[in-house]
Motif scaffolding. Structure first.
Motif, PDB file in Angstrom:
ATOM      1  N   PRO A 181       0.628  -1.774  -0.488  1.00  0.00           N
ATOM      2  CA  PRO A 181      -0.483   0.245   0.003  1.00  0.00           C
ATOM      3  C   PRO A 181       0.925   1.505  -0.072  1.00  0.00           C
ATOM      4  CG  PRO A 181      -0.729  -1.832   1.450  1.00  0.00           C
ATOM      5  CD  PRO A 181       0.609  -1.923   0.765  1.00  0.00           C
ATOM      6  N   GLU A 182       1.684   1.448   0.506  1.00  0.00           N
ATOM      7  CA  GLU A 182       2.881   2.943   0.812  1.00  0.00           C
ATOM      8  C   GLU A 182       3.504   2.632  -0.763  1.00  0.00           C
ATOM      9  OE1 GLU A 182       6.877   3.866   3.211  1.00  0.00           O
ATOM     10  OE2 GLU A 182       6.062   2.426   3.754  1.00  0.00           O
ATOM     11  N   ILE A 183       3.697   1.458  -0.862  1.00  0.00           N
ATOM     12  CA  ILE A 183       4.627   1.381  -2.519  1.00  0.00           C
ATOM     13  C   ILE A 183       3.333   2.099  -3.393  1.00  0.00           C
ATOM     14  CG2 ILE A 183       5.123   0.133  -4.601  1.00  0.00           C
ATOM     15  CD1 ILE A 183       6.774  -1.406  -2.091  1.00  0.00           C
ATOM     16  N   TYR A 184       2.094   1.592  -3.254  1.00  0.00           N
ATOM     17  CA  TYR A 184       1.462   2.324  -4.334  1.00  0.00           C
ATOM     18  C   TYR A 184       0.943   3.889  -3.881  1.00  0.00           C
ATOM     19  CZ  TYR A 184       0.727  -2.113  -5.995  1.00  0.00           C
ATOM     20  OH  TYR A 184       0.731  -3.883  -7.117  1.00  0.00           O
ATOM     21  N   SER A 185       1.174   4.036  -3.136  1.00  0.00           N
ATOM     22  CA  SER A 185       0.432   5.493  -2.412  1.00  0.00           C
ATOM     23  C   SER A 185       2.155   6.466  -2.800  1.00  0.00           C
ATOM     24  CB  SER A 185       0.480   5.792  -1.157  1.00  0.00           C
ATOM     25  OG  SER A 185       0.743   6.611  -0.340  1.00  0.00           O
ATOM     26  N   ASN A 186       3.207   5.938  -2.316  1.00  0.00           N
ATOM     27  CA  ASN A 186       3.844   6.884  -3.019  1.00  0.00           C
ATOM     28  C   ASN A 186       3.874   6.934  -5.195  1.00  0.00           C
ATOM     29  OD1 ASN A 186       5.417   7.420  -0.638  1.00  0.00           O
ATOM     30  ND2 ASN A 186       6.777   5.268  -0.486  1.00  0.00           N
ATOM     31  N   LEU A 187       3.764   5.939  -5.261  1.00  0.00           N
ATOM     32  CA  LEU A 187       3.675   5.628  -7.265  1.00  0.00           C
ATOM     33  C   LEU A 187       2.158   6.631  -7.559  1.00  0.00           C
ATOM     34  CD1 LEU A 187       4.018   4.348 -10.152  1.00  0.00           C
ATOM     35  CD2 LEU A 187       1.913   3.102  -9.104  1.00  0.00           C
ATOM     36  N   GLU A 188       1.377   6.997  -7.090  1.00  0.00           N
ATOM     37  CA  GLU A 188       0.271   7.715  -7.217  1.00  0.00           C
ATOM     38  C   GLU A 188       1.168   9.160  -6.885  1.00  0.00           C
ATOM     39  OE1 GLU A 188      -3.782   9.058  -5.773  1.00  0.00           O
ATOM     40  OE2 GLU A 188      -3.455   7.347  -5.143  1.00  0.00           O
ATOM     41  N   THR A 189       1.772   9.437  -5.994  1.00  0.00           N
ATOM     42  CA  THR A 189       2.061  10.817  -5.765  1.00  0.00           C
ATOM     43  C   THR A 189       2.832  11.228  -6.712  1.00  0.00           C
ATOM     44  OG1 THR A 189       1.682  10.419  -2.967  1.00  0.00           O
ATOM     45  CG2 THR A 189       3.154  12.291  -3.932  1.00  0.00           C
ATOM     46  N   LEU A 190       4.093  10.429  -6.476  1.00  0.00           N
ATOM     47  CA  LEU A 190       4.747  11.035  -7.918  1.00  0.00           C
ATOM     48  C   LEU A 190       5.094  11.063  -9.422  1.00  0.00           C
ATOM     49  CD1 LEU A 190       8.139   8.158  -6.715  1.00  0.00           C
ATOM     50  CD2 LEU A 190       8.013  11.077  -6.184  1.00  0.00           C
ATOM     51  N   PHE A 191       3.700  10.385  -9.418  1.00  0.00           N
ATOM     52  CA  PHE A 191       2.264  10.371 -10.978  1.00  0.00           C
ATOM     53  C   PHE A 191       2.229  11.215 -10.868  1.00  0.00           C
ATOM     54  CE2 PHE A 191       0.182   9.868 -14.096  1.00  0.00           C
ATOM     55  CZ  PHE A 191       0.923   8.339 -14.847  1.00  0.00           C
ATOM     56  N   CYS A 192       1.066  11.963  -9.934  1.00  0.00           N
ATOM     57  CA  CYS A 192       0.562  13.062 -10.401  1.00  0.00           C
ATOM     58  C   CYS A 192       2.139  14.758 -10.267  1.00  0.00           C
ATOM     59  CB  CYS A 192      -0.306  13.269  -8.465  1.00  0.00           C
ATOM     60  SG  CYS A 192      -1.607  12.730  -9.108  1.00  0.00           S
ATOM     61  N   GLN A 193       2.975  14.358  -9.061  1.00  0.00           N
ATOM     62  CA  GLN A 193       3.692  15.287  -8.817  1.00  0.00           C
ATOM     63  C   GLN A 193       4.255  15.695 -10.645  1.00  0.00           C
ATOM     64  OE1 GLN A 193       6.450  14.599  -5.938  1.00  0.00           O
ATOM     65  NE2 GLN A 193       5.187  15.214  -4.315  1.00  0.00           N
ATOM     66  N   LEU A 194       4.107  14.255 -11.388  1.00  0.00           N
ATOM     67  CA  LEU A 194       5.172  13.944 -12.734  1.00  0.00           C
ATOM     68  C   LEU A 194       4.389  14.437 -13.632  1.00  0.00           C
ATOM     69  CD1 LEU A 194       7.265  11.272 -12.540  1.00  0.00           C
ATOM     70  CD2 LEU A 194       7.847  12.991 -13.081  1.00  0.00           C
ATOM     71  N   LEU A 195       2.973  14.748 -13.767  1.00  0.00           N
ATOM     72  CA  LEU A 195       1.643  14.912 -14.504  1.00  0.00           C
ATOM     73  C   LEU A 195       2.283  16.516 -14.522  1.00  0.00           C
ATOM     74  CD1 LEU A 195      -0.036  13.500 -15.659  1.00  0.00           C
ATOM     75  CD2 LEU A 195      -1.810  13.302 -14.457  1.00  0.00           C
ATOM     76  N   LYS A 196       2.085  16.883 -12.923  1.00  0.00           N
ATOM     77  CA  LYS A 196       1.965  18.738 -13.632  1.00  0.00           C
ATOM     78  C   LYS A 196       3.713  18.956 -14.671  1.00  0.00           C
ATOM     79  CE  LYS A 196      -0.085  18.781  -8.423  1.00  0.00           C
ATOM     80  NZ  LYS A 196       0.636  19.711  -7.068  1.00  0.00           N
ATOM     81  N   LEU A 197       3.987  18.535 -14.389  1.00  0.00           N
ATOM     82  CA  LEU A 197       5.617  18.761 -15.646  1.00  0.00           C
ATOM     83  C   LEU A 197       5.444  19.343 -16.618  1.00  0.00           C
ATOM     84  CD1 LEU A 197       8.598  17.447 -13.306  1.00  0.00           C
ATOM     85  CD2 LEU A 197       7.537  19.573 -12.878  1.00  0.00           C
ATOM     86  N   GLN A 198       3.467  18.014 -16.821  1.00  0.00           N
ATOM     87  CA  GLN A 198       3.462  18.295 -18.135  1.00  0.00           C
ATOM     88  C   GLN A 198       4.063  18.938 -19.333  1.00  0.00           C
ATOM     89  OE1 GLN A 198       3.363  15.052 -19.522  1.00  0.00           O
ATOM     90  NE2 GLN A 198       2.979  15.479 -22.158  1.00  0.00           N
ATOM     91  N   THR A 199       3.031  20.031 -18.604  1.00  0.00           N
ATOM     92  CA  THR A 199       3.238  21.745 -19.678  1.00  0.00           C
ATOM     93  C   THR A 199       4.329  21.314 -20.104  1.00  0.00           C
ATOM     94  OG1 THR A 199       0.753  21.631 -18.136  1.00  0.00           O
ATOM     95  CG2 THR A 199       2.109  24.481 -19.857  1.00  0.00           C
ATOM     96  N   SER A 200       5.481  22.183 -18.927  1.00  0.00           N
ATOM     97  CA  SER A 200       6.772  22.713 -19.059  1.00  0.00           C
ATOM     98  C   SER A 200       7.331  21.140 -20.101  1.00  0.00           C
ATOM     99  CB  SER A 200       7.308  22.946 -17.731  1.00  0.00           C
ATOM    100  OG  SER A 200       7.680  21.316 -17.441  1.00  0.00           O
ATOM    101  N   ASP A 201       7.668  19.938 -20.299  1.00  0.00           N
ATOM    102  CA  ASP A 201       8.134  19.153 -20.427  1.00  0.00           C
ATOM    103  C   ASP A 201       7.686  19.200 -22.043  1.00  0.00           C
ATOM    104  OD1 ASP A 201       9.594  16.886 -20.225  1.00  0.00           O
ATOM    105  OD2 ASP A 201       8.156  16.665 -21.761  1.00  0.00           O
ATOM    106  N   GLU A 202       6.441  19.654 -21.818  1.00  0.00           N
ATOM    107  CA  GLU A 202       5.089  19.827 -23.972  1.00  0.00           C
ATOM    108  C   GLU A 202       6.047  21.332 -24.313  1.00  0.00           C
ATOM    109  OE1 GLU A 202       2.231  20.149 -23.973  1.00  0.00           O
ATOM    110  OE2 GLU A 202       1.502  17.837 -23.255  1.00  0.00           O
TER     111      GLU A 202
END
Length: 792
Positions: free
Chosen positions: A261-282
């Motif tokens: 559960p902790e791994i998947y929680s961290n996965l969700e957190t990091l995934f959402c944070q990386l998703l926020k970088l989508q605009t600057s990445d494009e």
């Protein structure tokens, strides 16, 4: 300026004290006066010309006439004339006194208007002079004010410039502080705001500001991306990403159930944070694009977290399928195509169950499996674009590559739901050089296949000859194999991205159909002498089958869409007449009409040749029957039992044998057409060559009717319910020849005495004659010899 309404000062009140109604009455009276004056002028003119006496005479003639009693009216006329004279004099006096006053008032008004106009012109001159003087005085002030406004605007621009720089630095400081406190989510959100500012500034001409903004975004984006990517990859490693084994054998999270559960929680957190970088990445990353010649559809880049998840698979792909590795074999494209399909299949469950909920929760419209597939698809497209030029001129290798790509595409779309509107392998195969080579190879292998199928020993044998239900069309193996070939070609080009490419393949199919038709014609000509033979019938069945299938295809949605595309192309190029365009647009014709028409013509020619062959045999067998002694045959009452004429046996036996033979060799529709064409010729022949060429006594007519109705017609009863309806001439001739004497005489009299056609037609219809004309019936009646002796 005087106030409005002052007496005699406005142009709108021309000094007249009458009211509107009074003025109208005066005008009407003026019109009457003018008319009266005109009348008086006419009378004066008549008087001046010395015609007063004739005028008076005409007036009296009109008013009194020849009736002396009418002289009593003279007093009234004189009194009326006197009153008219007085009225006219008053009107003349009124007009002569009014007109000068009105003219005087109009002149007065004109003078006053001129006076007002001069006053206005004086005022305008003074005002212009005052304005010019004021402008001269204000000019130095305006120049000073303009300079100050320019300075203010420049200062405002500088201030705005500094505000932008301050805003950028503030956002940059915030990101730095968030990172120092390890608040990565807020740092990522602040970077999103900075990237949005960058997008807003795109239309600005301040290149240095744009450069500063982009450099700042790039600086923090790299720091955040590297930090988040490192953490994200660590979490993926704990999940044993990527999954090389099939889903059934995966043990994701099972090795450490307590920490899952902790791994998947961290996965969700990091995934959402990386998703926020989508605009600057494009903004910062140019997506990989293949050359424009491949005409790939425009698409956004794969979302950043999925890009990171794809990285280990991209490394594996490049390691195995590029360079000098043993797995990189140009003749084995199925290796990397199958590998990509396996990777998609292995990761679909995880992406659906773990990643897609994260995207949905973050409000993203992206599909995890689709994004993952898009990333892997780019690897395949790059590999194809690199390999195709190397095997373009090796027919076998190129054909194998195309077949494997088509299998890959089919599974990708049907099993994994990859949309056809996204970039796919068909775009690579549609590139001009590759596509033309594809067409050439398809044509070459199709022609080779046609050669082999026609030269096969089983070419003209039906695969289903022992299965009656399946073998209804009696299709020879070569025809079925050929149509299967066309169907396979349709499946190959069905998913091409553009209609123009599909139409080129359609033309290839039409060329192949025409080539196959020519080959069938050549084989048919070799079999012309045996037009009833097995091979000739097999060719006919093949032609009929191909024509039928093409007609069915013409109603298929895919080919109807191609027809619409062809209509647009033809309309642009003016290659068809307006009539042909109208037929295509109204669906009266189809894309296969030319081929179907040629096949139908060949089918008709072959059937005609068979009918003519059988008809010649039947006609030869009927020679003895023609010479039968129809004049001297015994009547029906003289015979115990009616029997078939011996001379008709060869005719009926030949006909029976040929019908049985062709029923077994031709399909149902062809055989039906065959026997109907044969019956039509046979009916005319028996009527003209046997019936009209002979005379019949009572026994001869009865024998003819027995031979036809009890022996000839029943031969066709297996193929239709009422075969006699196909022998209209023979059937009706037998009716006429077998009428009893009384009815025959009565009919003869009706035909001879009827001056109009309807009575004769009605009489014939009563006895069942509809086909033969009255003249034909008279001829048949004259063929009878059993007329009573009337002494004439």
């Amino acid at each position: 300026m005087l106030p409005a309404g002052h007496p005699g000062e406005g142009p709108a009140t021309p000094g007249c004290s009458e009211s509107g109604d009074e003025r109208k009455t005066v005008e009407e009276k003026s019109d009457l006066n003018i008319a009266a004056l005109v009348g008086n002028e006419q009378v004066s003119e008549v008087t001046d010309n010395g015609d007063l006496s004739s005028y008076v005479s005409a007036f009296i003639e009109k008013e009194v006439g020849n009736d002396l009693k009418s002289l009593k009216k003279l007093d009234k006329l004189i009194e009326q004339m006197t009153e008219n004279k007085v009225q006219l004099e008053e009107q003349v006096l009124t007009i002569s006194s009014e007109i000068p006053k009105r003219i005087q008032n109009a002149l007065k008004n004109a003078e006053e208007s001129k006076k007002f106009l001069n006053q206005f012109l004086d005022q305008e001159t003074q005002l212009v002079s005052s304005i010019n003087s004021h402008l001269l005085t204000a000019q130095p002030w305006m120049e000073d004010l303009g300079a100050k406004i320019s300075q203010i605007e420049e200062i405002e621009r500088h201030l705005a410039y500094l505000k932008w720089i301050s805003q950028i630095e503030e956002l940059s400081d915030n990101i730095q502080q968030y990172l120092m406190t390890n608040n990565v989510p807020e740092a990522a959100s602040t970077l999103v705001s900075m990237a949005e500012l960058d997008i807003k500034l795109q239309e600005s001409s301040c290149t240095h500001l744009l450069g500063f903004m982009r450099a700042t975004v790039k600086f923090w984006h790299k720091i955040l991306k590297d930090r988040l990517t490192s953490d994200f990859e660590e979490i993926l490693a704990q999940l044993h990403w990527p999954f090389i084994a099939p889903p059934q054998s995966q043990t994701v999270g099972l090795s450490r159930p307590a920490s899952a559960p902790e791994i998947y929680s961290n996965l969700e957190t990091l995934f959402c944070q990386l998703l926020k970088l989508q605009t600057s990445d494009e903004l910062l990353t140019e997506p990989k694009q293949l050359p424009e010649k491949y005409s790939l559809p425009a698409s956004s880049s794969v979302i950043l977290p999925i890009q990171i998840m794809l990285t280990p698979l991209q490394k594996r792909f490049r390691y195995h399928f590029r360079g000098n590795r043993q797995t990189n074999v140009i003749s084995k494209p199925e290796w990397y195509l199958t590998q990509v399909l396996m990777w998609i299949g292995n990761h679909t469950q995880f992406l659906d169950e773990k990643i897609q909920p994260i995207l949905d929760k973050a409000g993203s419209s992206a599909n995890a499996v689709l994004e993952f597939s898009r990333g892997l698809m780019m690897l395949v497209l790059e590999k194809l674009a690199a390999d195709i030029p190397c095997l373009l001129y090796d027919d076998n290798l190129f054909c194998h590559l195309v077949d494997e790509v088509l299998l890959f595409e089919r599974e990708l779309h049907s099993v994994h739901g990859y949309p056809g509107t996204f970039a796919n392998c068909m775009h690579i195969l549609s590139e001009e050089t590759c596509f033309q080579r594809w067409l050439t190879v398809e044509r070459k292998f199709a022609l080779q296949k046609m050669d082999s199928m026609l030269s096969s020993e089983a070419a003209w044998i039906s695969q289903y000859k022992d299965i009656t239900d399946v073998d209804e069309m009696k299709v020879p193996d070569c025809a079925e194999t050929f149509m299967t070939l066309l169907l396979v070609i349709t499946g190959k080009y069905k998913n091409l991205p553009t209609a123009s490419r599909k139409l080129q393949f359609l033309e290839l199919q039409k060329d192949l159909v025409d080539d196959f038709r020519i080959r069938l014609t050549q084989v048919m000509k070799e079999e012309t002498r045996a037009s009833l033979g097995f091979r000739y019938c097999a060719i006919l069945n093949a032609v009929n089958y191909i024509s039928t299938v093409l007609a069915d295809w013409a109603d298929n949605v895919f080919f109807l869409q191609l027809q619409q595309a062809a209509l647009e192309v033809f309309a642009e190029n003016n290659t068809l007449s307006q009539l042909q365009l109208g037929q295509l647009a109204s669906m009266e014709s189809s894309v296969f009409d030319d081929m179907i028409n040629l096949l139908e013509r060949l089918k008709h020619d072959m059937l005609t040749r068979q009918v003519d062959h059988v008809f010649r045999e039947v006609k030869d067998a009927a020679k003895l029957y023609r010479k039968e002694r129809w004049l001297s045959l015994p009547s029906q009452s003289e015979q115990a039992v009616m029997s078939l004429s011996s001379s008709a046996c060869p005719l009926l036996l030949t006909l029976r044998d040929r019908l049985l033979q062709l029923e077994q060799q031709l399909c149902f529709s062809l055989f039906k057409t065959f026997w109907q064409m044969l019956v039509e010729k046979l009916d005319i022949h028996i009527y003209q060559e046997i019936i009209l060429a002979n005379h019949f006594n009572e026994g001869g007519a009865a024998q003819l009717q027995f031979d036809m109705t009890r022996n000839l017609f029943p031969l066709f009863s297996h193929y239709c319910k009422r075969p006699e309806n196909y022998f209209k001439h023979v059937k009706e001739a037998c009716i006429i020849l077998n009428l009893n004497i009384g009815s025959a005489l009565l009919l003869k009299d009706v035909l001879q005495s009827a001056s109009e056609q309807p009575p004769a037609t009605a009489a014939l219809n009563e006895i069942g004659i509809y086909k033969l004309a009255p003249q034909d019936v008279e001829i048949l009646l004259n063929l009878r010899t059993n007329w009573p002796n009337t002494g004439k």
